[in-house]
Design a protein around this motif. Structure first.
Motif, PDB file in Angstrom:
ATOM      1  N   GLN A  42       0.838  -1.197   0.000  1.00  0.00           N
ATOM      2  CA  GLN A  42       0.000   0.000   0.000  1.00  0.00           C
ATOM      3  C   GLN A  42       0.872   1.245   0.000  1.00  0.00           C
ATOM      4  OE1 GLN A  42      -2.897   0.045   3.148  1.00  0.00           O
ATOM      5  NE2 GLN A  42      -3.226  -2.147   3.018  1.00  0.00           N
ATOM      6  N   ASN A  43       0.329   2.326  -0.540  1.00  0.00           N
ATOM      7  CA  ASN A  43       1.005   3.618  -0.520  1.00  0.00           C
ATOM      8  C   ASN A  43       0.335   4.518   0.502  1.00  0.00           C
ATOM      9  OD1 ASN A  43       2.586   2.702  -2.631  1.00  0.00           O
ATOM     10  ND2 ASN A  43       1.329   3.679  -4.189  1.00  0.00           N
ATOM     11  N   PHE A  44       1.157   5.303   1.206  1.00  0.00           N
ATOM     12  CA  PHE A  44       0.665   6.219   2.227  1.00  0.00           C
ATOM     13  C   PHE A  44       1.289   7.587   1.993  1.00  0.00           C
ATOM     14  CE2 PHE A  44       0.597   1.983   3.973  1.00  0.00           C
ATOM     15  CZ  PHE A  44      -0.630   1.911   4.613  1.00  0.00           C
ATOM     16  N   SER A  45       0.452   8.608   1.817  1.00  0.00           N
ATOM     17  CA  SER A  45       0.973   9.955   1.631  1.00  0.00           C
ATOM     18  C   SER A  45       1.583  10.443   2.944  1.00  0.00           C
ATOM     19  CB  SER A  45      -0.139  10.906   1.176  1.00  0.00           C
ATOM     20  OG  SER A  45      -1.157  10.969   2.151  1.00  0.00           O
ATOM     21  N   ILE A  46       2.548  11.327   2.807  1.00  0.00           N
ATOM     22  CA  ILE A  46       3.209  11.896   3.976  1.00  0.00           C
ATOM     23  C   ILE A  46       2.562  13.247   4.263  1.00  0.00           C
ATOM     24  CG2 ILE A  46       5.380  12.755   4.913  1.00  0.00           C
ATOM     25  CD1 ILE A  46       6.791  10.707   3.122  1.00  0.00           C
ATOM     26  N   PRO A  47       2.017  13.430   5.467  1.00  0.00           N
ATOM     27  CA  PRO A  47       1.350  14.700   5.788  1.00  0.00           C
ATOM     28  C   PRO A  47       2.353  15.857   5.868  1.00  0.00           C
ATOM     29  CG  PRO A  47       1.378  13.245   7.694  1.00  0.00           C
ATOM     30  CD  PRO A  47       1.961  12.478   6.555  1.00  0.00           C
ATOM     31  N   ASN A  48       1.825  17.066   5.761  1.00  0.00           N
ATOM     32  CA  ASN A  48       2.679  18.252   5.763  1.00  0.00           C
ATOM     33  C   ASN A  48       3.505  18.392   7.033  1.00  0.00           C
ATOM     34  OD1 ASN A  48       2.031  19.111   3.198  1.00  0.00           O
ATOM     35  ND2 ASN A  48       0.266  20.294   3.898  1.00  0.00           N
ATOM     36  N   TRP A  49       2.962  17.980   8.186  1.00  0.00           N
ATOM     37  CA  TRP A  49       3.733  18.147   9.425  1.00  0.00           C
ATOM     38  C   TRP A  49       5.055  17.399   9.361  1.00  0.00           C
ATOM     39  CZ3 TRP A  49       5.358  13.918  11.965  1.00  0.00           C
ATOM     40  CH2 TRP A  49       4.630  12.740  11.831  1.00  0.00           C
ATOM     41  N   ALA A  50       5.099  16.292   8.637  1.00  0.00           N
ATOM     42  CA  ALA A  50       6.328  15.499   8.541  1.00  0.00           C
ATOM     43  C   ALA A  50       7.337  16.128   7.592  1.00  0.00           C
ATOM     44  CB  ALA A  50       6.004  14.087   8.083  1.00  0.00           C
ATOM     45  N   LYS A  51       6.885  17.042   6.761  1.00  0.00           N
ATOM     46  CA  LYS A  51       7.769  17.700   5.802  1.00  0.00           C
ATOM     47  C   LYS A  51       8.331  19.015   6.341  1.00  0.00           C
ATOM     48  CE  LYS A  51       5.265  15.743   1.936  1.00  0.00           C
ATOM     49  NZ  LYS A  51       4.428  16.001   0.769  1.00  0.00           N
ATOM     50  N   GLN A  52       7.810  19.473   7.474  1.00  0.00           N
ATOM     51  CA  GLN A  52       8.228  20.761   8.020  1.00  0.00           C
ATOM     52  C   GLN A  52       9.629  20.689   8.605  1.00  0.00           C
ATOM     53  OE1 GLN A  52       5.156  21.736  10.769  1.00  0.00           O
ATOM     54  NE2 GLN A  52       3.710  22.324   9.182  1.00  0.00           N
ATOM     55  N   GLU A  53      10.290  21.811   8.614  1.00  0.00           N
ATOM     56  CA  GLU A  53      11.659  21.857   9.090  1.00  0.00           C
ATOM     57  C   GLU A  53      11.779  21.645  10.593  1.00  0.00           C
ATOM     58  OE1 GLU A  53      14.486  24.530   7.579  1.00  0.00           O
ATOM     59  OE2 GLU A  53      13.316  24.952   5.793  1.00  0.00           O
ATOM     60  N   ASN A  54      10.709  21.855  11.360  1.00  0.00           N
ATOM     61  CA  ASN A  54      10.817  21.656  12.799  1.00  0.00           C
ATOM     62  C   ASN A  54      11.018  20.180  13.144  1.00  0.00           C
ATOM     63  OD1 ASN A  54       8.276  20.616  12.361  1.00  0.00           O
ATOM     64  ND2 ASN A  54       7.237  21.901  13.862  1.00  0.00           N
ATOM     65  N   LEU A  55      10.916  19.310  12.180  1.00  0.00           N
ATOM     66  CA  LEU A  55      11.219  17.892  12.356  1.00  0.00           C
ATOM     67  C   LEU A  55      12.722  17.660  12.229  1.00  0.00           C
ATOM     68  CD1 LEU A  55       9.766  15.206  12.812  1.00  0.00           C
ATOM     69  CD2 LEU A  55       9.617  14.952  10.356  1.00  0.00           C
ATOM     70  N   GLY A  56      13.467  18.715  11.972  1.00  0.00           N
ATOM     71  CA  GLY A  56      14.904  18.604  11.827  1.00  0.00           C
ATOM     72  C   GLY A  56      15.296  17.968  10.506  1.00  0.00           C
ATOM     73  N   GLU A  57      14.368  17.894   9.579  1.00  0.00           N
ATOM     74  CA  GLU A  57      14.575  17.302   8.262  1.00  0.00           C
ATOM     75  C   GLU A  57      15.074  15.867   8.333  1.00  0.00           C
ATOM     76  OE1 GLU A  57      16.725  19.720   5.560  1.00  0.00           O
ATOM     77  OE2 GLU A  57      15.413  21.431   5.825  1.00  0.00           O
ATOM     78  N   MET A  58      14.897  15.201   9.450  1.00  0.00           N
ATOM     79  CA  MET A  58      15.348  13.821   9.587  1.00  0.00           C
ATOM     80  C   MET A  58      14.135  12.914   9.745  1.00  0.00           C
ATOM     81  SD  MET A  58      18.472  14.139   9.085  1.00  0.00           S
ATOM     82  CE  MET A  58      19.102  12.524   9.386  1.00  0.00           C
ATOM     83  N   PHE A  59      13.668  12.425   8.638  1.00  0.00           N
ATOM     84  CA  PHE A  59      12.513  11.535   8.602  1.00  0.00           C
ATOM     85  C   PHE A  59      13.033  10.111   8.668  1.00  0.00           C
ATOM     86  CE2 PHE A  59       9.139   9.143   6.525  1.00  0.00           C
ATOM     87  CZ  PHE A  59       8.023   9.696   7.117  1.00  0.00           C
TER      88      PHE A  59
END
Length: 78
Positions: A42-59
């Motif tokens: 299955q494919n799962f889209s990544i929400p915007n909160w996970a793309k924000q820089e406050n995540l430290g860009e480390m997904f």
């Protein structure tokens, strides 16, 4: 295949193996409409909160599992 500890979500070009969840591989992929996760066929889209820089860009796998579990849980409620 390479298991990635953390990855910049904005710069992913080819699929990266993030790790395993419940015996299935989790991939971070880039498609026509942006980044998404591939898990258990299955494919799962990544929400915007996970793309924000406050995540430290480390997904990483931790974030992917949170997204997958949340979306699978909410999908079953409909």
């Amino acid at each position: 295949m390479e298991v990635v500890e953390g990855i910049n979500v904005k710069n992913i070009i080819e699929a990266k193996l993030l790790g395993m969840h419940n015996g299935e591989m989790v991939y971070l992929c880039h498609g026509k409409y942006g980044e998404y996760l591939k898990y258990n066929g299955q494919n799962f889209s990544i929400p915007n909160w996970a793309k924000q820089e406050n995540l430290g860009e480390m997904f990483n796998l931790y974030h992917a599992v949170k997204i997958i579990d949340y979306k699978m849980k909410n999908k079953q409620q409909f």
